[in-house]
Motif scaffolding. Structure first.
Motif, PDB file in Angstrom:
ATOM      1  N   GLY A 187       0.831  -1.192   0.000  1.00  0.00           N
ATOM      2  CA  GLY A 187       0.000   0.000   0.000  1.00  0.00           C
ATOM      3  C   GLY A 187       0.868   1.246   0.000  1.00  0.00           C
ATOM      4  O   GLY A 187       2.094   1.186   0.125  1.00  0.00           O
TER       5      GLY A 187
ATOM      6  N   ARG B 199       0.766  -7.004   1.835  1.00  0.00           N
ATOM      7  CA  ARG B 199      -0.141  -8.146   1.936  1.00  0.00           C
ATOM      8  C   ARG B 199       0.258  -9.158   0.874  1.00  0.00           C
ATOM      9  O   ARG B 199       0.456  -8.802  -0.295  1.00  0.00           O
ATOM     10  CB  ARG B 199      -1.591  -7.721   1.742  1.00  0.00           C
TER      11      ARG B 199
ATOM     12  N   LEU C  92      -8.392  -7.095  -3.940  1.00  0.00           N
ATOM     13  CA  LEU C  92      -7.931  -6.178  -2.899  1.00  0.00           C
ATOM     14  C   LEU C  92      -9.017  -5.187  -2.504  1.00  0.00           C
ATOM     15  O   LEU C  92      -9.110  -4.798  -1.329  1.00  0.00           O
ATOM     16  CB  LEU C  92      -6.685  -5.435  -3.384  1.00  0.00           C
TER      17      LEU C  92
ATOM     18  N   ARG D   4     -11.298  -7.020  -0.073  1.00  0.00           N
ATOM     19  CA  ARG D   4     -10.693  -7.314   1.228  1.00  0.00           C
ATOM     20  C   ARG D   4     -10.431  -6.050   2.045  1.00  0.00           C
ATOM     21  O   ARG D   4     -10.383  -6.117   3.278  1.00  0.00           O
ATOM     22  CB  ARG D   4      -9.398  -8.092   1.038  1.00  0.00           C
ATOM     23  N   THR D   5     -10.235  -4.926   1.398  1.00  0.00           N
ATOM     24  CA  THR D   5     -10.014  -3.675   2.116  1.00  0.00           C
ATOM     25  C   THR D   5     -11.300  -2.885   2.316  1.00  0.00           C
ATOM     26  O   THR D   5     -11.256  -1.795   2.891  1.00  0.00           O
ATOM     27  CB  THR D   5      -9.000  -2.804   1.367  1.00  0.00           C
TER      28      THR D   5
ATOM     29  N   VAL E 267      -5.787   3.420   1.185  1.00  0.00           N
ATOM     30  CA  VAL E 267      -6.371   2.329   1.953  1.00  0.00           C
ATOM     31  C   VAL E 267      -5.258   1.569   2.658  1.00  0.00           C
ATOM     32  O   VAL E 267      -4.115   1.516   2.192  1.00  0.00           O
ATOM     33  CB  VAL E 267      -7.179   1.378   1.048  1.00  0.00           C
TER      34      VAL E 267
ATOM     35  N   LEU F 286      -3.727  -1.856   3.697  1.00  0.00           N
ATOM     36  CA  LEU F 286      -3.741  -3.277   3.392  1.00  0.00           C
ATOM     37  C   LEU F 286      -3.551  -4.072   4.668  1.00  0.00           C
ATOM     38  O   LEU F 286      -3.928  -5.145   4.838  1.00  0.00           O
ATOM     39  CB  LEU F 286      -2.643  -3.615   2.392  1.00  0.00           C
TER      40      LEU F 286
END
Length: 551
Positions: A105, A111, A128, A131-132, A549, A551
């Motif tokens: 990130g 990640r 992604l 998941r975020t 964001v 991670l």
């Protein structure tokens, strides 16, 4: 040489020589043409030798006791993700195998994801995003970053992530970065600004009956690149000297003129093969390469794995010129595939967002025939994490919450909740003065994704530049000069401008203004929402907010 020849002429199937071998017990090691084939003992394996060095090592290995391996998968190159990882530079990825990809990130967090060999950059970005818990749109991108070379580029949606990772040299400081890129498909929306008339003058002369915007749109719809020309600074190979040349991008490749602006074939020198190269932005050109300006870019051949040798460094006069060259290079290399990526991104935006559990298979875009070829095939199924599978849509409008199972009802409830939230916000603006100046109202903006706290002016310009110099990209930050004020940083015409927001108090009420009190807002949220609909004193509306964001 004689030993190698002897090993090549030796029979492929034989018993390894050693203590207690067949030759010592009177059994010949090779078939001498006698009656029947040679006897092979069941207790001894049959070896296939590839070199004389291996023949010398076999006797010692055959004398050791046979110990079973409790972890055969760690010693098998075909199944081991460690020994066969393409990141170690051991050749192209194998189909049907899983690979580990690390994604960083903007805050430096990392990640690791396990993906298949055919996973594309768009599929990895969608994973992604889920998941975020980020807002899904086509502006999320995967950036290939080479820190030791100060180079970066945005991967196209159709590119294979594992294939790109396999091209990195072992031990190199290269990584994938997950971030926004609002300029990825801006060339299809604002084509006239990406291709100024002075840089496509030859195309305009050949098509005098067509307007500039119409001509560029025809090129984009056909998946072809217009002929682009202009001056660029070129760094000579093996030297730190930069020289100015007149470049021309044609259908056959990139050329530069050895005599001014002449387009005579005798004066044109072939420069680079763009089909076998990748185009990168140079992030710190003056520090690493001594570029004359900050608008450098690089043509990196695919065969160049590491080091500065082989890089073709160029530098433009301004950001508009660099954006034009970069857009032209992308069209030249990918052609119609780039336009298909844009059409698929638009199709995904037109589909309603799914609230609740994400389907196991991503929704397939429309499969109608296109003017450029056969119907598009649906994307490959996307894997989900265990946490995604347990999400459900809930309704909290009543006394108790309930699970919503009907997808159509989910969208209806979401719209009703949004309207209820809007009414609450309007009511908050009409509260008495004591409530409006409360600490909660003064600090409500800190929960917004467009607020970045106390960051410097330089970091703001770098952040907006990384996420795309597109009209309307903005963020709000705290002012460094005025401790009570804020700053709205906005991109317009590929330049970042900063507008001071000052608090003012009148009749016990706290307001925020950017025009000396002529337009007043109860808080920063109201200010941002107003300028997303109305331009006001700004040169353009607020369109895209910069966000990072975790991670």
């Amino acid at each position: 040489m004689d030993a190698m020849d002897g090993g090549a002429q030796r029979s492929g199937l034989q018993d390894p020589p050693g203590p207690g071998s067949a030759e010592q017990e009177g059994v010949p090691g090779e078939w001498d043409g006698g009656e029947g084939p040679p006897e092979v003992k069941r207790s001894q394996p049959v070896f296939i030798h590839s070199s004389s060095r291996q023949l010398e090592e076999e006797p010692r290995a055959s004398s050791l006791p046979s110990i079973p391996n409790p972890f055969p998968e760690l010693c098998s190159p075909s199944n081991s993700p460690i020994l066969s990882s393409p990141a170690l530079g051991q050749g192209p990825p194998r189909e049907g195998t899983s690979h580990v990809v690390k994604v960083f990130g903007e805050d430096g967090a990392c990640r690791s994801l396990e993906v298949s060999a055919g996973t594309t950059a768009r599929q990895l970005c969608e994973t992604l995003v889920r998941r975020t818990r980020a807002l899904q749109d086509h502006s999320w991108a995967l950036v290939e970053l080479h820190q030791h070379l100060a180079l970066e580029r945005c991967l196209e949606d159709h590119e294979s992530v594992v294939e790109v990772q396999s091209s990195w040299p072992p031990g190199a400081d290269s990584r994938f970065v997950f971030r926004k890129n609002f300029a990825k498909y801006e060339l299809f929306k604002s084509n006239a600004s990406f291709f100024p008339e002075v840089m496509v003058s030859s195309c305009l002369e050949a098509n005098k009956s067509m307007a500039h915007s119409e001509l560029i749109q025809n090129f984009l719809n056909s998946g072809s690149c217009p002929e682009v020309q202009g001056f660029l600074q070129l760094r000579e190979a093996g030297r730190k000297v930069w020289k100015r040349f007149y470049f021309s991008l044609r259908r056959s490749g990139l050329y530069y003129s050895t005599k001014g602006t002449s387009k005579d074939p005798r004066h044109l020198q072939y420069f680079a093969d763009l089909t076998e190269s990748n185009i990168y932005y140079v992030t710190q050109g003056k520090k690493h390469y001594g570029t004359p300006t900050e608008f450098g870019f690089c043509i990196k051949p695919s065969k160049v794995r590491s080091g500065v040798k082989g890089l073709k460094l160029l530098c433009s006069e301004d950001e508009q010129s660099r954006s034009c060259w970069m857009a032209a290079f992308r069209l030249f290399k990918y052609g119609m595939q780039l336009y298909r990526n844009y059409q698929q991104a638009q199709a995904r935006l037109s589909q309603p967002s799914w609230i609740g559990p994400t389907p196991l298979v991503s929704a397939a875009p429309a499969t109608a025939p296109t003017p450029w070829g056969p119907p598009r095939s649906p994307p490959a199924p996307l894997q989900r994490s265990v946490s995604d599978n347990v999400l459900v849509a809930m309704d909290f409008s009543g006394c108790t919450g309930r699970v919503i199972e009907n997808p159509s009802e989910v969208l209806t409830v979401a719209l009703e909740e949004a309207q209820a939230w809007r009414k609450k916000t309007t009511h908050r603006y009409s509260l008495p003065a004591a409530c409006q100046s409360s600490p909660l109202s003064a600090a409500i903006h800190r929960t917004q994704p467009w607020f970045h706290g106390r960051i410097s002016r330089e970091d703001t310009q770098q952040l907006i530049g990384r996420q795309g110099l597109v009209d309307g990209v903005f963020l709000v930050r705290e002012s460094q000069r005025n401790p009570k004020g804020f700053v709205l940083s906005l991109c317009h015409l590929q330049r970042v401008k900063h507008y001071l927001i000052l608090p003012s108090e009148e009749e016990g009420r706290l307001y925020f203004t950017m025009d000396d009190g002529q337009t007043r807002f109860a808080d920063l949220i109201q200010l941002v929402e107003f300028h997303q609909i109305n331009r006001g004193i700004l040169p353009c509306k607020l369109r895209h907010y910069c966000t990072c964001v975790a991670l």
